[in-house]
Design an enzyme around this catalytic site. Structure first.
Site, PDB file in Angstrom:
ATOM      1  CD  GLU A 482       2.983   3.023  -8.878  1.00  0.00           C
ATOM      2  OE1 GLU A 482       3.295   3.955  -8.119  1.00  0.00           O
ATOM      3  OE2 GLU A 482       3.674   1.994  -9.014  1.00  0.00           O
ATOM      4  CD  GLU A 784       6.474  -2.722 -13.205  1.00  0.00           C
ATOM      5  OE1 GLU A 784       6.562  -2.233 -12.061  1.00  0.00           O
ATOM      6  OE2 GLU A 784       5.423  -3.228 -13.651  1.00  0.00           O
TER       7      GLU A 784
END
Length: 908
Positions: A482, A784
């Site tokens: 992203e 993450e």
């Protein structure tokens, strides 16, 4: 002896082209005498040998964030700066520097120009809301990328026939550019003009080209590619977030010795395409060396078949001078090894997950196609594994060779990777053929933390690498999938970021975008810059913001104030903070849950102080909900399960924090108002969500942490909340189970409420989920998800470079390193390391706004030796077992302490 160092103007050394009406100055004192502090300073500002401003001798110890109110800078003017300082030992020192203003509010004399080009086609109508978000799990290996546009090459001729006194070029782009003059690269800046909310804030860069221009013919060479402007960016990979054509705005100003001035506006420019067949900042680049135009940016090149540029109109009200450092190469090194995988692939292991680029050197025949695929992990068997899912997420380079020896490094793309699969290499690939370039925005490294435990040291390294990887132009969530400015990530990580690198200018720039993108109702978007794609993503959940995420507008400036003494960070963002809190107030008071009408009056009355509606990310990524479920649905489950209680708790956090800001700024009426509101929220929360036994309606570790952090308890409930948190941790086999909005405060809440030993149990835990589990699995960055690689070695498609859970760094530096802020900017700090932490040696240093603060301690059995260094113009409060609490001034000190063995945590 007294000397001055690190003279800064707006937190930068000798900045060029700043658009700040009242620049702030700072300097650092160094003295070989103890207990040194500044007694007075004098600031003199000159231009062209003329004294413009003289503050006179001001009796003050202030040496950071200094503003001279009578100084009124003039646009595009260079100023010489002289600082003189007196100290309490009757020593005097001086330091000099310079800075130059940008356009300020003056008008540009040039116009936007665009090459003749095919517009980039939009991937979809971004003005239409999404109903679902597709996750693409496989790429088309035969994709030809014919819909992508080539980079544009622009030549702008200019002739010098007189002696130059001063030459500047002001330049920005729709897209990202590289700038040369006569074939010489003017700056090592990359990806200019940086990632901003372009229609509201577009930075221009200022270049001093006085020594680059030659007598006679010159050529400005500018290559421009899609970048964030029209490239395929964000989670959805959509193109044309801001526009569909690349272009530049350039204004050269040449002042001659005879006093005349020439303006270069680019209107005489010509353009063509070249070897960069396409270069997308996310997808990758295709470079055909056979198409190189040798000497294209030099005066003798024949451009007769190039196209004249087009003059176009765009608004210029969004233009502002570059603030803070641009993207640059921060480190270059050789890869670790070349791997031949079980499946027969050739893979480069660079040895470190990072954001960056490869540079290759090879000899080849003409026309060979070589492909480079980038990824962060290998699979369980050691084969190349693509962990980055989504549309336009290839992370690929294509290089087509010319004949002979050649070197290639991409210009307008970068990748998040550790491993690179190479297809089509001529002969045998060796590490000598490859260089690795790590990229980040320019910031000074200021903090270091090293211990006797190599796993903790690796954790610190992982934090640092994830930080530099995710501070490329803006604070991002990850440098591959992203690369978006998720507000929640920086909200939790800012204190750690501020320790490791001097991020003040970087965050100041980003916060200007937050203010620009704040919605009319006061909501702070979940992502900043708030590009169209994320507006469409937010339509899936029916909300453009979230508790915690929107709180970045309060927490990031607060962290900057605490770390750097930057009061302007609070002043500049205070109105935006108030609007954010007003938005929450409105949502709580005027929007109700579906069954609101069935509640009794008492329940309805307290509901006006509870943000119990809307979508929120909640305690995002709670481990027990996502471990073993590596998909978006599992992530969203954490939001829906926790949002109903996290949002009202963070409402209290927002109000409590803005009250602190109001107090710092001296707005006592606001303090009283927010304190009163906080009390109402607090008791409404207790009545709604906590039963008399201290059990919360959402019975998860993180919920107790958040409640404790925000004082959402009565004295009788506090012990029960702690006991339940401890019980939940023990029931989870002494492992954490906290998500995004609770993990920053987990360790502090345990330490502050008598459970320090349990905090260290969590720190040294090596079972999943834990920080050291990742280390034992070979992590070189923060993940993450805690279980991105399973205990059986199974590799998932999470990102392996997210800094959010690296927020543990802030706690490590304070509790184990022992360096705690007492007064903003470390003007006063506390030294109180914890010798019971299970370590034998800890060394910490921080270049504070006042200079180096250092703490080093060594434990041998029961005896501890502590060495500290206190910078001039500061004080430290020393709290060491076996020593009387004392306040000391600058200097180097050594202490010793006797510590009981039973106070020491045993570490395997």
């Amino acid at each position: 002896m007294l000397r001055l160092e690190n003279l800064t103007i707006e937190h930068e050394n000798n900045p060029l082209g700043i658009d700040v009406e009242s620049p702030r100055f700072g300097w650092v004192l160094w003295s070989d005498e103890s207990d040194t502090f500044q007694t007075a300073y004098r600031i003199e500002i000159s231009s062209v040998d003329t004294l413009i401003c003289d503050s006179g001798k001001i009796n003050s110890k202030k040496s950071i964030e200094v503003v001279i109110s009578e100084f009124m800078p003039v646009a595009k003017t260079r100023y010489e700066l002289s600082i003189t300082v007196w100290d309490n030992h009757n020593s005097v020192a001086n330091i000099e520097g310079h800075f130059e203003m940008g356009f300020m509010k003056t008008k540009w004399q040039s116009s936007w120009i665009e090459p003749v080009q095919r517009p980039t086609l939009p991937t979809k109508d971004l003005d239409q809301p999404l109903t679902e978000f597709e996750i693409v799990t496989e790429y088309n290996p035969d994709r030809d990328f014919t819909e992508f546009q080539p980079a544009q090459y622009i030549r702008i001729p200019y002739k010098v026939d007189k002696a130059i006194k001063k030459a500047r070029v002001y330049l920005t782009a729709h897209g990202i550019y590289e700038f040369t003059i006569n074939g010489i690269t003017v700056s090592d800046r990359m990806f200019a003009p940086d990632n901003t909310s372009y229609h509201k804030i577009l930075q221009y860069q200022t270049y001093d080209v006085s020594e680059v221009l030659s007598q006679g013919d010159n050529v400005f060479g500018i290559v421009v590619a899609d970048g964030w402007w029209s490239g395929r960016i964000g989670a959805t990979g959509d193109s044309c977030q801001y526009g569909d054509k690349v272009g530049i705005l350039v204004q050269g100003e040449i002042e001659y010795e005879d006093g005349s001035i020439d303006i270069i506006d680019g209107k005489e420019g010509k353009s063509a395409t070249g070897p960069i067949v396409f270069s997308d900042i996310f997808v990758g680049e295709k470079y055909d060396a056979r198409l190189e135009k040798t000497g294209w940016d030099t005066p003798d090149y024949d451009d007769s078949d190039w196209n004249p540029v087009l003059i176009v109109e765009y608004p210029m009200s969004n233009l502002v001078g570059q603030y803070g450092g641009g993207v640059e190469t921060i480190m270059s090194f050789d890869p670790k090894e070349i791997i031949n995988t079980p499946e027969g692939d050739i893979v480069i292991d660079v040895g470190q997950v990072l954001a960056g680029q490869l540079e290759i050197t090879l000899s080849s025949e003409e026309g060979r196609m070589i492909r480079f695929d980038h990824s962060e992990v290998l699979d369980k068997e050691g084969n190349f594994f693509n962990n980055i899912l989504g549309v336009n997420k290839e992370q690929v380079l294509y290089y087509i060779t010319k004949e002979g020896k050649q070197t290639y490094r991409s210009k307008f793309t970068f990748h998040g990777f550790r491993y690179v699969r190479v297809i089509g290499w001529p002969g045998e690939l060796s590490v000598e053929d490859v260089r690795v370039h790590a990229l980040s925005s320019r910031m000074q490294n200021i903090g270091s933390f090293h211990t006797s435990n190599e796993k903790i040291n690796q954790l610190q390294s992982n934090i640092w690498w994830s930080q530099v990887s995710n501070t490329l132009s803006i604070p991002t969530d990850c440098p591959q999938r992203e690369r978006a400015g998720w507000t929640g990530d920086i909200m939790v990580f800012a204190p750690t970021m501020n320790f490791n690198r001097q991020s003040n200018s970087f965050l100041t720039r980003w916060l200007a975008n937050v203010r620009a993108d704040q919605l009319k109702d006061g909501a702070v978007p979940m992502v900043v810059p708030y590009m169209k794609a994320y507006k469409s993503v937010s339509s899936i959940f029916g909300s453009e913001t979230s508790c915690g995420w929107g709180d970045a507008i309060i927490q990031v400036p607060l962290s900057m104030y605490r770390s750097y003494g930057d009061k302007a960070a609070l002043q500049d963002n205070y109105d935006a903070m108030k609007r954010w809190v007003l938005y929450i107030q409105d949502r709580a008071a005027n929007n109700h849950p579906d069954d609101y009408d069935k509640w009794d009056l008492e329940h309805q009355n307290r509901s006006q102080y509870l943000w119990n509606t809307d979508f929120h990310y909640g305690d995002w990524l709670v481990p027990s909900m996502v471990l073993g479920n590596p998909d978006g649905g599992a992530m969203v489950e954490t939001a829906f399960k926790t949002k109903g209680i996290v949002a009202p708790a963070y409402y209290a956090f927002s109000v409590k924090s803005i009250s602190e800001v109001a107090s710092i700024l001296g707005n006592e009426e606001d303090v009283k108002y927010y304190d009163d509101l906080y009390e109402k929220i607090k008791y409404a929360f207790i009545d709604e969500y906590i039963d008399e036994d201290g059990i919360m309606s959402t019975d998860l570790q993180g919920i107790y942490v958040i409640a404790l952090k925000n004082g959402l308890y009565t004295e009788s409930l506090k012990t029960k909340l702690i006991q339940r948190l401890v019980q939940l941790i023990h029931e989870n086999d002494d492992r954490l189970d906290t998500g995004f909005l609770s993990i920053p405060y987990l360790m502090d809440m345990l330490c502050q409420h008598g459970e320090r030993a349990l905090a260290y149990t969590l720190l040294y835990q090596t079972k999943c989920p834990s920080w050291l589990y990742e280390v034992e699995q070979g992590a070189t960055t923060m993940w993450e998800s805690w279980g991105a690689i399973g205990e059986d070695g199974t590799v998932s498609t999470y990102s392996y470079n997210h800094y959010a859970f690296g927020c543990i760094g802030d706690w490590l530096y304070r509790e184990i390193g022992g360096l705690k802020i007492v007064e903003a900017g470390y003007e006063v700090f506390e030294i109180s390391p914890d010798f019971s932490c299970g370590l034998n040696h800890v060394k910490l240093s921080l270049y504070t706004p006042y200079g180096f603060a250092k703490v080093e301690w060594v434990r041998k059995e029961n005896e501890v030796t502590i060495i500290v260094e206190i910078p001039a113009n500061t004080n430290a409060i020393v709290k060491i077992p076996g020593n009387q609490k004392r306040r000391i001034g600058s200097g180097r000190y050594e202490f010793s302490s006797i510590v009981e063995n039973e106070g020491k945590i045993m570490v395997n």
